[in-house]
Design a protein around this motif. Sequence first.
Motif, mmCIF file in Angstrom:
data_model
loop_
_atom_site.group_PDB
_atom_site.id
_atom_site.type_symbol
_atom_site.label_atom_id
_atom_site.label_comp_id
_atom_site.label_asym_id
_atom_site.label_seq_id
_atom_site.Cartn_x
_atom_site.Cartn_y
_atom_site.Cartn_z
ATOM 1 N N ILE A 1 -8.326 9.725 8.262
ATOM 2 C CA ILE A 1 -8.222 8.437 7.580
ATOM 3 C C ILE A 1 -8.619 8.701 6.134
ATOM 4 N N LEU A 2 -7.751 8.317 5.208
ATOM 5 C CA LEU A 2 -8.025 8.569 3.794
ATOM 6 C C LEU A 2 -8.568 7.301 3.140
ATOM 7 N N VAL A 3 -9.684 7.420 2.441
ATOM 8 C CA VAL A 3 -10.154 6.332 1.586
ATOM 9 C C VAL A 3 -9.837 6.769 0.161
ATOM 10 N N SER A 4 -8.907 6.083 -0.472
ATOM 11 C CA SER A 4 -8.443 6.514 -1.791
ATOM 12 C C SER A 4 -8.778 5.489 -2.862
ATOM 13 N N ALA B 1 -4.916 4.281 -11.951
ATOM 14 C CA ALA B 1 -3.464 4.519 -12.020
ATOM 15 C C ALA B 1 -2.748 3.351 -12.688
ATOM 16 N N GLY B 2 -3.277 2.130 -12.492
ATOM 17 C CA GLY B 2 -2.683 0.955 -13.140
ATOM 18 C C GLY B 2 -2.853 1.034 -14.652
ATOM 19 N N THR B 3 -4.013 1.522 -15.078
ATOM 20 C CA THR B 3 -4.291 1.656 -16.511
ATOM 21 C C THR B 3 -3.321 2.633 -17.156
ATOM 22 N N GLY B 4 -3.010 3.708 -16.438
ATOM 23 C CA GLY B 4 -2.065 4.689 -16.979
ATOM 24 C C GLY B 4 -0.633 4.192 -16.944
ATOM 25 N N GLY C 1 -1.554 -0.391 -9.991
ATOM 26 C CA GLY C 1 -1.869 0.985 -9.605
ATOM 27 C C GLY C 1 -1.783 1.214 -8.110
ATOM 28 N N GLN C 2 -2.223 0.218 -7.318
ATOM 29 C CA GLN C 2 -2.248 0.395 -5.859
ATOM 30 C C GLN C 2 -0.846 0.614 -5.291
ATOM 31 N N SER C 3 0.115 -0.158 -5.780
ATOM 32 C CA SER C 3 1.473 0.011 -5.236
ATOM 33 C C SER C 3 2.064 1.345 -5.688
#
Length: 277
Positions: free
Chosen positions: A62-65, A71-74, A93-95
């Motif tokens: 299970i990945l907690v990322s 990523a949204g900022t970039g 960023g999440q999508s």
Amino acid sequence: MHKGLEESAVTEARQLAANADRVIVKAGTNSLTDEDSNLDDEKLNKLVDDIEDLLERDKEVILVSSGAIGAGTGRIEQANETVEESQALSTVGQSHLMHRYTESFGRYDRKVAQLLLTQHDLENPERFTNFRNTVETLLDWGVVPIINENDAVATEEIRIGDNDMLSAAATMGVDANLLVTLTDVGGVYTGNPKHDPDADRIEAVGTNYDTVQEIISESTSDGFGGIQTKVEGARDVSEHGVPAFIAKSTEPDILEKIATAKPVGTIFVPINGVSDD
Ligand code: GLU
């Protein structure tokens, strides 16, 4: 160095970690983005390659990322100054993050699923049971669950705050038997290794916890999301009888090394050196 801890307890804990069949892997924003806050394909693919190694060993992962706000900022050039702005950036960023995970795991023909949680979900037994059941079903299906905080709806008062606490709660909540927190630092050190070349890695934490805490509070000034919360999360898990690692995200084959009981990063020895079960 792991003064005060018996070598046999450390070896036993490494073996316990190597044998774990349900593993939570936590990756921080720095392990996924570059200096301009863009998602870094190489870093993300490396993480997925490492996870694939565990999956091929028939372990559940299970990945907690983290990385949604980063990523949204970039991705869109908007300010990240107010709570509203970082909430909105997290959704962009999440999508994007999930798109990239879908592609990267797709190289191995693996499917992924997104789970976004808030503090309420951890505190409310019914919601938490639903979360657990969903994770169990996904794991039965061979789908890789990827968890993050639902930053869009989490205001200051109700924020879990950082994924170190979220991953510790998830580890205990879904009865995982290993937590691996991947960071760009790579473990607990006697100083800040980014600035102090003499800083030594503390190989294991257990009965020496109070000494380690003193060292950390003297050597670091970081608060939110820093080494302190990683140590607290790993400690909570080890007090639950489960081994935890803080290890370097960029080290080659880092998860394979843990799965073969190699001495990497900092291991948090289960409080009695043995698992509850
Ligand atoms: N949920 C935040 C994000 O994805 C990260 C929190 C943390 O770094 O621990 O950007």
